[in-house]
Motif scaffolding. Structure first.
Motif, PDB file in Angstrom:
ATOM      1  N   GLU A   1       3.480   0.769   6.057  1.00  0.00           N
ATOM      2  CA  GLU A   1       3.602  -0.273   5.333  1.00  0.00           C
ATOM      3  C   GLU A   1       3.881  -1.748   5.999  1.00  0.00           C
ATOM      4  OE1 GLU A   1       5.515  -0.099   1.453  1.00  0.00           O
ATOM      5  OE2 GLU A   1       4.028   1.233   0.932  1.00  0.00           O
TER       6      GLU A   1
ATOM      7  N   ASP B   1      -2.847  -5.232   6.686  1.00  0.00           N
ATOM      8  CA  ASP B   1      -2.607  -4.793   5.565  1.00  0.00           C
ATOM      9  C   ASP B   1      -1.359  -5.390   4.619  1.00  0.00           C
ATOM     10  OD1 ASP B   1      -4.995  -3.351   5.020  1.00  0.00           O
ATOM     11  OD2 ASP B   1      -4.059  -1.513   5.717  1.00  0.00           O
ATOM     12  N   ASN B   2      -0.923  -4.818   3.284  1.00  0.00           N
ATOM     13  CA  ASN B   2      -0.040  -5.243   2.845  1.00  0.00           C
ATOM     14  C   ASN B   2       0.340  -6.738   2.489  1.00  0.00           C
ATOM     15  OD1 ASN B   2       1.104  -2.508   2.865  1.00  0.00           O
ATOM     16  ND2 ASN B   2       1.292  -2.645   4.870  1.00  0.00           N
ATOM     17  N   VAL B   3      -0.675  -7.300   2.358  1.00  0.00           N
ATOM     18  CA  VAL B   3      -0.736  -8.916   2.015  1.00  0.00           C
ATOM     19  C   VAL B   3      -1.257  -9.237   0.603  1.00  0.00           C
ATOM     20  CG1 VAL B   3      -1.849 -11.137   2.770  1.00  0.00           C
ATOM     21  CG2 VAL B   3      -1.148  -9.516   4.660  1.00  0.00           C
TER      22      VAL B   3
ATOM     23  N   SER C   1       1.099  -0.184  -3.886  1.00  0.00           N
ATOM     24  CA  SER C   1       0.640   0.168  -2.423  1.00  0.00           C
ATOM     25  C   SER C   1      -0.529   0.790  -2.507  1.00  0.00           C
ATOM     26  CB  SER C   1       1.638   1.178  -1.778  1.00  0.00           C
ATOM     27  OG  SER C   1       1.007   1.918  -0.702  1.00  0.00           O
TER      28      SER C   1
ATOM     29  N   HIS D   1       6.812  -4.058  -0.453  1.00  0.00           N
ATOM     30  CA  HIS D   1       6.652  -4.156   0.812  1.00  0.00           C
ATOM     31  C   HIS D   1       5.286  -4.857   1.022  1.00  0.00           C
ATOM     32  CE1 HIS D   1       9.881  -1.570   2.390  1.00  0.00           C
ATOM     33  NE2 HIS D   1      10.020  -1.212   0.956  1.00  0.00           N
ATOM     34  N   TYR D   2       5.230  -6.051   1.112  1.00  0.00           N
ATOM     35  CA  TYR D   2       4.012  -6.711   1.194  1.00  0.00           C
ATOM     36  C   TYR D   2       4.522  -8.101   1.546  1.00  0.00           C
ATOM     37  CZ  TYR D   2       4.950  -8.814  -3.336  1.00  0.00           C
ATOM     38  OH  TYR D   2       5.317  -9.311  -4.680  1.00  0.00           O
TER      39      TYR D   2
ATOM     40  N   THR E   1      -2.017  -3.448  -1.968  1.00  0.00           N
ATOM     41  CA  THR E   1      -1.905  -4.232  -0.670  1.00  0.00           C
ATOM     42  C   THR E   1      -3.042  -4.252   0.173  1.00  0.00           C
ATOM     43  OG1 THR E   1      -0.712  -2.106  -0.113  1.00  0.00           O
ATOM     44  CG2 THR E   1       0.453  -4.087  -0.872  1.00  0.00           C
TER      45      THR E   1
END
Length: 221
Positions: free
Chosen positions: A102, A107-109, A147, A156-157, A183
């Motif tokens: 993560e 990713d995770n944006v 997620s 978590h982003y 994400t």
């Protein structure tokens, strides 16, 4: 564990259940997982990637809770779940500042249309300053981002700003109300045709007039 009944947990584990009255975890450290199996020693096996059917174990999860599963997660779980062990109503809440997989920079944006202290105008043509009494620490609902691996809410982003209003130079802008964001750059929403969809979006933000979240797409030519 809170609000769980004997039918959700095996008898030999239920006798050791403890209840908590509040979630003692910083906002940016919370993630949820769908459990696969709960062992007698307290170890919890959860799905770390539902699409791939991957699992990971936790010995120090924060708590378990009864929560609903959305339609997309239901479809994925139908492929991987084992009815002997899996209870989709129970979710695991984990408090961790770094979760494997993560922290990928690609990713995770989540893409916000305007600057952190701004919201989008009612006509969706410009960014304007957020009201003076606006709570900037709670810009978006805490369960708005999921997620793309666990299909559960996560903190978590990271937030990035778009080039709005110059996001669709060759077309107009289409506006929808999101159900939640993934994400990996996708948003899940009910379209004007009443269909449950997921698609790439240009940016998202709150509207000045009604304070609701809107997601922007480029219209198809």
């Amino acid at each position: 564990v809170s609000n769980l009944t004997r039918q959700n947990i095996p008898d030999d584990i239920y006798k050791d259940v403890l209840s908590i009255t509040e979630l003692d975890c910083d906002h940016g450290m919370v993630s949820e997982f769908l459990p696969v199996r709960l062992f007698k020693n307290g170890t919890l096996l959860v799905f770390s990637d539902i699409k791939e059917g991957l699992v990971v174990s936790f010995e120090d999860y924060h708590c378990l809770e009864l929560l609903t599963v959305d339609k997309l997660a239901e479809e994925l779980l139908a492929v991987h779940s084992d009815d002997r062990y899996f209870t989709k109503e129970i979710h695991a809440i984990v408090c961790n500042d770094t979760l494997k997989g993560e922290d990928d920079v690609d990713d995770n944006v989540i893409t916000k249309c305007c600057h952190q202290d701004q919201v989008i105008s009612p006509d969706f043509k410009e960014c304007v300053e957020a009201p003076a009494d606006d709570n900037k620490t709670e810009m978006f609902p805490p369960r708005l981002v999921h997620s793309h691996k666990t299909f559960r809410p996560t903190q978590h982003y990271r937030m990035q700003q778009s080039s709005f209003p110059d996001i669709c130079p060759c077309s107009g802008i289409q506006v929808e109300r999101p159900d939640y964001f993934l994400t990996n750059g996708l948003v899940v929403f009910n379209s004007s045709q009443g269909e449950y969809k997921q698609a790439m979006y240009k940016c998202m933000d709150r509207e000045l007039q009604n304070n609701e979240i809107s997601v922007l797409f480029c219209e198809m030519q």
